[in-house]
Structure formats: C-alpha cells, structure tokens
Motif scaffolding. Sequence first.
Motif, PDB file in Angstrom:
ATOM      1  N   GLY A  65       0.804  -1.204   0.000  1.00  0.00           N
ATOM      2  CA  GLY A  65       0.000   0.000   0.000  1.00  0.00           C
ATOM      3  C   GLY A  65       0.834   1.250   0.000  1.00  0.00           C
ATOM      4  O   GLY A  65       2.065   1.205  -0.064  1.00  0.00           O
ATOM      5  N   ALA A  66       0.130   2.348   0.070  1.00  0.00           N
ATOM      6  CA  ALA A  66       0.784   3.652   0.070  1.00  0.00           C
ATOM      7  C   ALA A  66      -0.063   4.629   0.870  1.00  0.00           C
ATOM      8  O   ALA A  66      -1.278   4.496   0.947  1.00  0.00           O
ATOM      9  N   ARG A  67       0.606   5.595   1.456  1.00  0.00           N
ATOM     10  CA  ARG A  67      -0.067   6.688   2.157  1.00  0.00           C
ATOM     11  C   ARG A  67       0.390   7.980   1.496  1.00  0.00           C
ATOM     12  O   ARG A  67       1.586   8.225   1.363  1.00  0.00           O
ATOM     13  N   LEU A  68      -0.560   8.775   1.059  1.00  0.00           N
ATOM     14  CA  LEU A  68      -0.253  10.039   0.401  1.00  0.00           C
ATOM     15  C   LEU A  68      -0.693  11.196   1.281  1.00  0.00           C
ATOM     16  O   LEU A  68      -1.758  11.137   1.890  1.00  0.00           O
ATOM     17  N   SER A  69       0.104  12.217   1.335  1.00  0.00           N
ATOM     18  CA  SER A  69      -0.277  13.433   2.034  1.00  0.00           C
ATOM     19  C   SER A  69      -1.087  14.273   1.064  1.00  0.00           C
ATOM     20  O   SER A  69      -0.536  14.879   0.145  1.00  0.00           O
ATOM     21  N   SER A  70      -2.388  14.242   1.227  1.00  0.00           N
ATOM     22  CA  SER A  70      -3.253  15.008   0.343  1.00  0.00           C
ATOM     23  C   SER A  70      -4.617  15.159   0.993  1.00  0.00           C
ATOM     24  O   SER A  70      -5.118  14.242   1.629  1.00  0.00           O
ATOM     25  N   SER A  71      -5.195  16.307   0.832  1.00  0.00           N
ATOM     26  CA  SER A  71      -6.562  16.515   1.306  1.00  0.00           C
ATOM     27  C   SER A  71      -7.510  16.604   0.112  1.00  0.00           C
ATOM     28  O   SER A  71      -8.656  16.973   0.240  1.00  0.00           O
ATOM     29  N   ASP A  72      -7.023  16.238  -1.073  1.00  0.00           N
ATOM     30  CA  ASP A  72      -7.783  16.327  -2.311  1.00  0.00           C
ATOM     31  C   ASP A  72      -8.649  15.080  -2.478  1.00  0.00           C
ATOM     32  O   ASP A  72      -8.156  14.006  -2.803  1.00  0.00           O
ATOM     33  N   SER A  73      -9.943  15.224  -2.286  1.00  0.00           N
ATOM     34  CA  SER A  73     -10.831  14.071  -2.389  1.00  0.00           C
ATOM     35  C   SER A  73     -10.927  13.559  -3.828  1.00  0.00           C
ATOM     36  O   SER A  73     -11.238  12.394  -4.050  1.00  0.00           O
ATOM     37  N   GLU A  74     -10.635  14.410  -4.812  1.00  0.00           N
ATOM     38  CA  GLU A  74     -10.607  13.954  -6.208  1.00  0.00           C
ATOM     39  C   GLU A  74      -9.524  12.895  -6.383  1.00  0.00           C
ATOM     40  O   GLU A  74      -9.688  11.939  -7.120  1.00  0.00           O
ATOM     41  N   ARG A  75      -8.413  13.079  -5.724  1.00  0.00           N
ATOM     42  CA  ARG A  75      -7.308  12.112  -5.798  1.00  0.00           C
ATOM     43  C   ARG A  75      -7.756  10.758  -5.274  1.00  0.00           C
ATOM     44  O   ARG A  75      -7.380   9.717  -5.793  1.00  0.00           O
ATOM     45  N   LEU A  76      -8.589  10.766  -4.247  1.00  0.00           N
ATOM     46  CA  LEU A  76      -9.117   9.529  -3.677  1.00  0.00           C
ATOM     47  C   LEU A  76      -9.987   8.797  -4.697  1.00  0.00           C
ATOM     48  O   LEU A  76      -9.923   7.576  -4.810  1.00  0.00           O
ATOM     49  N   ARG A  77     -10.755   9.523  -5.469  1.00  0.00           N
ATOM     50  CA  ARG A  77     -11.652   8.917  -6.467  1.00  0.00           C
ATOM     51  C   ARG A  77     -10.899   8.291  -7.639  1.00  0.00           C
ATOM     52  O   ARG A  77     -11.467   7.498  -8.377  1.00  0.00           O
TER      53      ARG A  77
END
Length: 92
Positions: A65-77
């Motif tokens: 897995g990976a953990r990304l520092s982002s608050s961008d919910s588009e990135r999650l989609r």
Amino acid sequence: MSIPAKQIVFSGIVCAVGMYVFSYAEHFTNTRTAEGTIVESRMTGRRSIVYRYEYIVGGMSYTSGARLSSSDSERLREYPVGKRVTVYYDPA
C-alpha cells in the motif's frame, strides 16, 4: 603542476552523481510489473489518503500500500476499490 581546488571539487561531484545515477538505473532494471487490484482506498484524518492493493506473483499473493499526504478528495476517487492497477516490484 598543481590541480586547482575547483577542478577537484567538480570532479568529485561528477563522480558522485555518476555513481548515484548508475545505482538508481540498476534498481529499475530489476523492477518487474504485475497487475494488482485496489482493496482499500480511504481518507485518514484531513490530510492523508491510504491505498492498499493486492497482486499475485509466481502463484503467491501479496498486499502492499501507500499513504499520500493530500486533502484532495478527487485524488481519492482516482483509485476506487476494485480498480486494476500496475504494480512495480523488485523480485530480489
């Protein structure tokens, strides 16, 4: 005849960069790919996205897995559960 200090420093830098590039390139020559599937995709807190994926190599199942520092919910989609992805792994 004396070699100027600038030439010595420059030569050292060129040598160090060359060794780094060689080791970096060698790492990627051993990299293989496999098809994986996203099995988890979620926000943790406000600033982190966690992805987990599974893939099979030589009949063995692996999870990573990976953990990304982002608050961008588009990135999650971009990576919903069930999406097929290319996984890069080192067989060594």
